[in-house]
Design an enzyme around this catalytic site. Structure first.
Site, PDB file in Angstrom:
ATOM      1  N   LYS A 186       0.878  -1.186   0.000  1.00 15.30           N
ATOM      2  CA  LYS A 186       0.000   0.000   0.000  1.00 15.30           C
ATOM      3  C   LYS A 186       0.908   1.227   0.000  1.00 15.30           C
ATOM      4  CE  LYS A 186      -1.636   3.016   2.175  1.00 15.30           C
ATOM      5  NZ  LYS A 186      -1.390   4.429   1.722  1.00 15.30           N
ATOM      6  N   GLU A 206      -0.427   7.630  -0.974  1.00 13.72           N
ATOM      7  CA  GLU A 206      -1.364   8.137  -1.984  1.00 13.72           C
ATOM      8  C   GLU A 206      -0.848   9.420  -2.634  1.00 13.72           C
ATOM      9  OE1 GLU A 206      -1.571   7.949   1.218  1.00 13.72           O
ATOM     10  OE2 GLU A 206      -3.196   9.115   2.110  1.00 13.72           O
ATOM     11  N   ARG A 207       0.277   9.970  -2.097  1.00 11.81           N
ATOM     12  CA  ARG A 207       0.782  11.216  -2.673  1.00 11.81           C
ATOM     13  C   ARG A 207       1.660  10.970  -3.906  1.00 11.81           C
ATOM     14  NH1 ARG A 207       2.624  14.459   2.644  1.00 11.81           N
ATOM     15  NH2 ARG A 207       2.262  12.536   3.785  1.00 11.81           N
ATOM     16  N   CYS A 230      14.280  10.761   5.971  1.00 11.86           N
ATOM     17  CA  CYS A 230      14.336  10.415   7.399  1.00 11.86           C
ATOM     18  C   CYS A 230      15.777  10.347   7.874  1.00 11.86           C
ATOM     19  CB  CYS A 230      13.636   9.092   7.654  1.00 11.86           C
ATOM     20  SG  CYS A 230      14.501   7.743   6.881  1.00 11.86           S
ATOM     21  N   GLU A 287       9.672  16.983  14.306  1.00 12.10           N
ATOM     22  CA  GLU A 287      10.238  16.806  12.966  1.00 12.10           C
ATOM     23  C   GLU A 287       9.609  17.838  12.023  1.00 12.10           C
ATOM     24  OE1 GLU A 287       8.900  13.256  10.849  1.00 12.10           O
ATOM     25  OE2 GLU A 287      10.929  12.963  10.096  1.00 12.10           O
TER      26      GLU A 287
HETATM   27  P1  NAD Z   1       2.688   9.335   6.867  1.00 10.64           P
HETATM   28  O1  NAD Z   1       2.805   8.776   8.236  1.00 10.64           O
HETATM   29  O2  NAD Z   1       1.797  10.497   6.641  1.00 10.64           O
HETATM   30  O3  NAD Z   1       2.176   8.193   5.850  1.00 10.64           O
HETATM   31  C1  NAD Z   1       2.764   6.914   5.807  1.00 10.64           C
HETATM   32  C2  NAD Z   1       1.718   5.919   5.353  1.00 10.64           C
HETATM   33  O4  NAD Z   1       0.663   5.877   6.318  1.00 10.64           O
HETATM   34  C3  NAD Z   1       1.076   6.245   4.019  1.00 10.64           C
HETATM   35  O5  NAD Z   1       0.977   5.071   3.252  1.00 10.64           O
HETATM   36  C4  NAD Z   1      -0.282   6.800   4.392  1.00 10.64           C
HETATM   37  O6  NAD Z   1      -1.281   6.500   3.431  1.00 10.64           O
HETATM   38  C5  NAD Z   1      -0.598   6.097   5.697  1.00 10.64           C
HETATM   39  N1  NAD Z   1      -1.402   6.930   6.603  1.00 10.64           N
HETATM   40  C6  NAD Z   1      -1.436   8.286   6.645  1.00 10.64           C
HETATM   41  N2  NAD Z   1      -2.281   8.692   7.609  1.00 10.64           N
HETATM   42  C7  NAD Z   1      -2.786   7.578   8.189  1.00 10.64           C
HETATM   43  C8  NAD Z   1      -3.695   7.351   9.274  1.00 10.64           C
HETATM   44  N3  NAD Z   1      -4.251   8.354   9.936  1.00 10.64           N
HETATM   45  N4  NAD Z   1      -3.984   6.078   9.602  1.00 10.64           N
HETATM   46  C9  NAD Z   1      -3.414   5.053   8.950  1.00 10.64           C
HETATM   47  N5  NAD Z   1      -2.543   5.212   7.922  1.00 10.64           N
HETATM   48  C10 NAD Z   1      -2.220   6.456   7.555  1.00 10.64           C
HETATM   49  O7  NAD Z   1       4.187   9.650   6.388  1.00 10.64           O
HETATM   50  P2  NAD Z   1       4.643  10.448   5.107  1.00 10.64           P
HETATM   51  O8  NAD Z   1       4.365  11.900   5.302  1.00 10.64           O
HETATM   52  O9  NAD Z   1       4.149   9.784   3.886  1.00 10.64           O
HETATM   53  O10 NAD Z   1       6.227  10.205   5.167  1.00 10.64           O
HETATM   54  C11 NAD Z   1       7.102  11.022   5.898  1.00 10.64           C
HETATM   55  C12 NAD Z   1       7.358  10.448   7.267  1.00 10.64           C
HETATM   56  O11 NAD Z   1       7.942   9.146   7.147  1.00 10.64           O
HETATM   57  C13 NAD Z   1       8.371  11.266   8.053  1.00 10.64           C
HETATM   58  O12 NAD Z   1       7.963  11.305   9.387  1.00 10.64           O
HETATM   59  C14 NAD Z   1       9.651  10.482   7.904  1.00 10.64           C
HETATM   60  O13 NAD Z   1      10.616  10.695   8.919  1.00 10.64           O
HETATM   61  C15 NAD Z   1       9.141   9.086   7.930  1.00 10.64           C
HETATM   62  N6  NAD Z   1      10.089   8.155   7.345  1.00 10.64           N
HETATM   63  C16 NAD Z   1      10.768   7.335   8.177  1.00 10.64           C
HETATM   64  C17 NAD Z   1      11.703   6.461   7.674  1.00 10.64           C
HETATM   65  C18 NAD Z   1      12.447   5.536   8.572  1.00 10.64           C
HETATM   66  O14 NAD Z   1      13.114   4.679   8.052  1.00 10.64           O
HETATM   67  N7  NAD Z   1      12.370   5.676   9.873  1.00 10.64           N
HETATM   68  C19 NAD Z   1      11.934   6.410   6.291  1.00 10.64           C
HETATM   69  C20 NAD Z   1      11.217   7.275   5.468  1.00 10.64           C
HETATM   70  C21 NAD Z   1      10.288   8.142   6.006  1.00 10.64           C
END
Ligand code: NAD
Length: 499
Positions: free
Chosen positions: A172, A175-176, A280, A382
């Protein structure tokens, strides 16, 4: 309008009931619409996965590895197309998109060696006529939920290892920027992966919740922001699943007084502002040790930041492109205002940046704060944008405490010429991945990726042997082939030992 859909093992032509806009961050327009799936669609994908997985698990590992070899060659052949697609939805520059895909391919290269990794353990003669052996079996059906910022690398971290170890996998994506994972799944099919082994379901929270609650999904790998990672971890574990959930980050770069400052400034420019800070493993905090280091570093940073070129993602000269959405741009700019309100010194202000001919693009100029204090909210949270915060420290101990006490513990770097200081720092810092004169210490594919504290929930990391452990269950066999005769009846009632 381009419509982005799922990649499923069955025909699915029904128009989606819900969709989400996918932007072109370079000019702010809506370039496509992605279908948002629901629990009924997931049910069908899981049914297809259940049908396909046993035969795939029975394929010998060498043949599974051959699919990985084919896939790697296909991705390399299609690298330009994939990188342009990735940049067009994410906004990162083309060279960086190629790096995103290449880092994922390195996990595929690890998976090409899966027969060796799955060999198992054997003890001959553990007791009289007794041998013990153990091997790893697939968990069955796994799912991955990925963030927007690495739409090539992170889906490949998960899907590569899950598939190579004999599972069916349902992905999954964010969606962006949902297109690249679909293209990768198509290339896997072309590489010879049977239908049903890798499917992509598009969606938002509704689909994530369906995955978390589905009784036939055995393991879930998540990467995203910490609050959602924690939610996914709790709900998944409550439902009896194996879950690894990687979260957000706020990585520090510690600059010791003996560091080569020109090298540091060069490294920091890329690590703090590359990919518009949407990594990240970016370095959004720099901590010079001692007043003299802080003054000298600041003097060199200001012109280096002025020299950064912000441009569209296809501009080969650009250091970084736009951020992913207007909402994310607004969030970054609100954190800059928060820093000002909290009393940090705004040295370079990237707000209000516009690019001629792309006035509606989601651009944020590079931003530098000095005199940021650990008590400030803009430091504790962050930002995930091109914003570098300088937090000065008097001593090594003070600098060591900053990342160690921060809520996030993903990565950290120290810049020094002093081996003892570096060694001491690496041993004592309370963070999962450490760079010594390496600004972005993302481990190579055959090691393993994962942070500590609120940067990761669950106890296994991504890829390398940790990934293999996550996607498999170990089974241990104790076998006896007696050469006739009956054992001692009295001993049959006590717990067996090997004497
Ligand atoms: P996000 O948490 O908004 O989304 C991640 C995923 O969760 C997406 O697939 C999204 O559809 C889903 N999602 C969003 N809101 C949700 C909800 N309320 N309930 C259930 N699922 C939901 O993250 P993002 O903005 O896409 O990515 C950036 C974030 O990811 C930053 O915090 C970054 O630090 C982190 N990140 C961490 C690592 C790591 O290895 N630790 C790697 C890359 C990115």
């Amino acid at each position: 309008m381009r419509e982005i859909s799922h990649k499923l093992a069955f025909a699915h032509d029904a128009a989606p009931t819900r969709t989400s806009d996918v932007f072109d961050p370079n000019n702010g327009s809506v370039q496509a619409r992605v279908a948002l799936g629901d629990a009924a669609l997931l049910d069908r994908a899981v049914e297809a996965a259940k049908k396909a997985q046993p035969a795939w698990a029975a394929v010998n590992p060498q043949r599974r590895a051959r699919v990985m070899f084919n896939f790697k060659a296909l991705v390399e052949k299609n690298m330009d197309e994939l990188a342009h697609l990735l940049s067009s939805e994410h906004g990162k520059v083309i060279a960086d998109s190629k790096g995103d895909i290449q880092r994922g391919l390195e996990v595929i290269e690890f998976c090409c060696g899966i027969p060796h990794v799955l060999k198992g353990e054997f003890t001959q003669g553990a007791g009289p006529g007794i041998d013990v052996y153990s091997f790893r079996q697939p968990i069955g059906i796994g799912a991955g939920i990925t963030p927007f910022n690495f739409p090539g690398m992170i889906p490949l971290w998960m899907s590569g290892v899950a598939i190579a170890t004999g599972n069916a996998f349902i992905m999954k994506p964010s969606e962006r920027d949902p297109s690249v994972p679909v293209r990768l799944a198509e290339l896997f099919s072309e590489a010879g992966l049977p239908d049903g082994i890798l499917q992509v379901v598009q969606g938002d929270k509704e689909m994530v919740d369906a995955i978390l609650d589905h009784p036939d999904i055995a393991a879930i790998s998540f990467v995203g922001s910490s609050d959602i990672a924690h939610y996914v971890y709790k709900r998944g574990v409550d439902n009896g699943k194996r879950v690894q959930a990687l979260g957000g980050a706020k990585n520090h770069g510690i600059v010791m007084p003996d560091a080569d400052l020109d090298q540091v400034v060069n490294d920091l420019s890329g690590a703090a502002f590359g990919s518009a800070g949407e990594r990240c493993m970016a370095l959004p905090v720099v901590t010079p040790v001692g007043e003299k280091t802080a003054i000298a570093l600041r003097e060199k940073l200001i012109p280096a930041i002025a020299a950064l070129r912000v441009g569209v993602s296809t501009d080969p000269e650009a250091h970084y492109g736009p951020v992913v959405t207007a909402a994310h741009k607004a969030k970054i700019e609100s954190y800059i205002q928060m820093g000002v309100d909290e009393g940090a010194e705004l040295v370079v202000d990237g707000r209000g940046f516009t690019l001629q001919g792309h006035e509606k693009g989601f651009f944020v100029g590079p931003t530098l704060f000095d005199h940021v204090k650990p008590t400030m909210r803009s430091y504790k949270e962050e930002i995930f944008g091109p914003v570098l915060q300088m937090v000065r420290a008097e001593t090594f101990e003070e600098a060591l405490a900053l990342p160690s006490e921060h809520q996030y513990g993903n990565g950290v770097a120290i810049f020094t010429r002093n081996g003892h200081a570096a060694r001491e720092f690496a041993a004592r810092v309370n963070v999962g991945m450490v760079g010594i004169n390496v600004p972005i210490p993302v481990p190579v594919a055959y090691h393993t990726f994962g942070g500590w504290k609120r940067s990761a929930f669950g106890d296994t990391n991504q890829h390398g042997m940790e990934g293999v452990k996550f996607w498999t269950k170990v089974k241990t066999i104790t076998q006896r082939w007696p050469d006739g005769g009956v054992g001692d009846a009295a001993n049959a009632f006590v717990i067996p030992t090997m004497g």
